[in-house]
Motif scaffolding. Structure first.
Motif, PDB file in Angstrom:
ATOM      1  N   PHE A 200      47.150 -21.360 -13.164  1.00  0.00           N
ATOM      2  CA  PHE A 200      47.398 -20.064 -15.280  1.00  0.00           C
ATOM      3  C   PHE A 200      48.297 -22.137 -16.296  1.00  0.00           C
ATOM      4  CE2 PHE A 200      50.429 -19.270 -18.594  1.00  0.00           C
ATOM      5  CZ  PHE A 200      49.507 -17.666 -18.004  1.00  0.00           C
TER       6      PHE A 200
ATOM      7  N   TRP B  80      44.566 -23.039 -17.428  1.00  0.00           N
ATOM      8  CA  TRP B  80      44.557 -21.647 -18.381  1.00  0.00           C
ATOM      9  C   TRP B  80      45.042 -22.171 -19.550  1.00  0.00           C
ATOM     10  CZ3 TRP B  80      41.392 -17.335 -17.146  1.00  0.00           C
ATOM     11  CH2 TRP B  80      41.167 -16.485 -18.145  1.00  0.00           C
ATOM     12  N   SER B  81      46.230 -21.680 -19.762  1.00  0.00           N
ATOM     13  CA  SER B  81      47.548 -21.586 -21.195  1.00  0.00           C
ATOM     14  C   SER B  81      46.525 -23.457 -21.566  1.00  0.00           C
ATOM     15  CB  SER B  81      48.593 -22.218 -20.243  1.00  0.00           C
ATOM     16  OG  SER B  81      49.209 -21.350 -19.811  1.00  0.00           O
TER      17      SER B  81
ATOM     18  N   TRP C  86      51.935 -11.836 -10.347  1.00  0.00           N
ATOM     19  CA  TRP C  86      51.800 -12.893 -11.103  1.00  0.00           C
ATOM     20  C   TRP C  86      51.548 -12.000 -12.436  1.00  0.00           C
ATOM     21  CZ3 TRP C  86      53.181 -18.132 -12.119  1.00  0.00           C
ATOM     22  CH2 TRP C  86      52.685 -18.716 -13.012  1.00  0.00           C
ATOM     23  N   LEU C  87      50.161 -11.403 -12.175  1.00  0.00           N
ATOM     24  CA  LEU C  87      49.529 -10.212 -13.515  1.00  0.00           C
ATOM     25  C   LEU C  87      50.944  -9.735 -14.313  1.00  0.00           C
ATOM     26  CD1 LEU C  87      46.881  -9.262 -14.152  1.00  0.00           C
ATOM     27  CD2 LEU C  87      47.024  -7.777 -12.597  1.00  0.00           C
TER      28      LEU C  87
ATOM     29  N   GLU D  78      52.380 -12.148 -16.904  1.00  0.00           N
ATOM     30  CA  GLU D  78      51.055 -11.372 -18.199  1.00  0.00           C
ATOM     31  C   GLU D  78      50.987 -10.269 -18.502  1.00  0.00           C
ATOM     32  OE1 GLU D  78      47.191 -13.546 -17.420  1.00  0.00           O
ATOM     33  OE2 GLU D  78      47.494 -13.695 -15.342  1.00  0.00           O
ATOM     34  N   LYS D  79      52.310  -9.471 -17.621  1.00  0.00           N
ATOM     35  CA  LYS D  79      53.165  -8.517 -18.123  1.00  0.00           C
ATOM     36  C   LYS D  79      51.994  -7.088 -17.947  1.00  0.00           C
ATOM     37  CE  LYS D  79      57.011  -9.573 -19.077  1.00  0.00           C
ATOM     38  NZ  LYS D  79      58.137 -10.345 -17.484  1.00  0.00           N
ATOM     39  N   GLU D  80      50.920  -7.845 -17.431  1.00  0.00           N
ATOM     40  CA  GLU D  80      49.593  -6.976 -16.868  1.00  0.00           C
ATOM     41  C   GLU D  80      49.788  -5.563 -15.924  1.00  0.00           C
ATOM     42  OE1 GLU D  80      46.262  -4.633 -17.984  1.00  0.00           O
ATOM     43  OE2 GLU D  80      47.130  -5.734 -19.099  1.00  0.00           O
TER      44      GLU D  80
END
Length: 108
Positions: free
Chosen positions: A20, A23-24, A75-76, A80-82
């Motif tokens: 991540f 990714w960030s 984690w999602l 990631e608040k999904e």
């Protein structure tokens, strides 16, 4: 063998954090410090995975695959608040079933 589950989840945290971080940096255009975090996290991940009490590396990686999928979905939701959907749930259950068969089927 059940004591290994905690180590698997710790390893998953560091692998996901490391990935991540990259990714960030590349996708979210965060600072280059994220690359450092990514490298350090992935080193921790690789080291921690060696602490699993299973004789063969390939078997550790196979079991870890199921743990990684569950951890990624956590984690999602948490980072990631999904929300996950029914396909995430079905797929993760199949993966955990496979990992559990490998884990418990190979106990001596």
């Amino acid at each position: 063998m059940l004591g290994n589950l905690g180590v698997f989840f710790i390893a998953a945290f560091f692998e996901i954090l490391g990935c991540f971080a990259f990714w960030s940096y590349f996708r979210l255009e965060r600072s280059s410090l994220w690359l450092f975090l990514g490298v350090v996290s992935l080193i921790f991940f690789a080291y921690i995975l060696t602490k699993i009490d299973v004789e063969h590396a390939g078997r550790v990686y196979a079991i870890y695959g199921g743990i990684y999928i569950i951890s990624s979905l956590v984690w999602l939701v948490l980072v990631e608040k999904e929300s996950f959907n029914k396909w995430d749930i079905i797929g993760s259950l199949i993966a955990v079933l496979g990992a559990s068969i490998i884990l418990f089927g190979n106990q001596k």
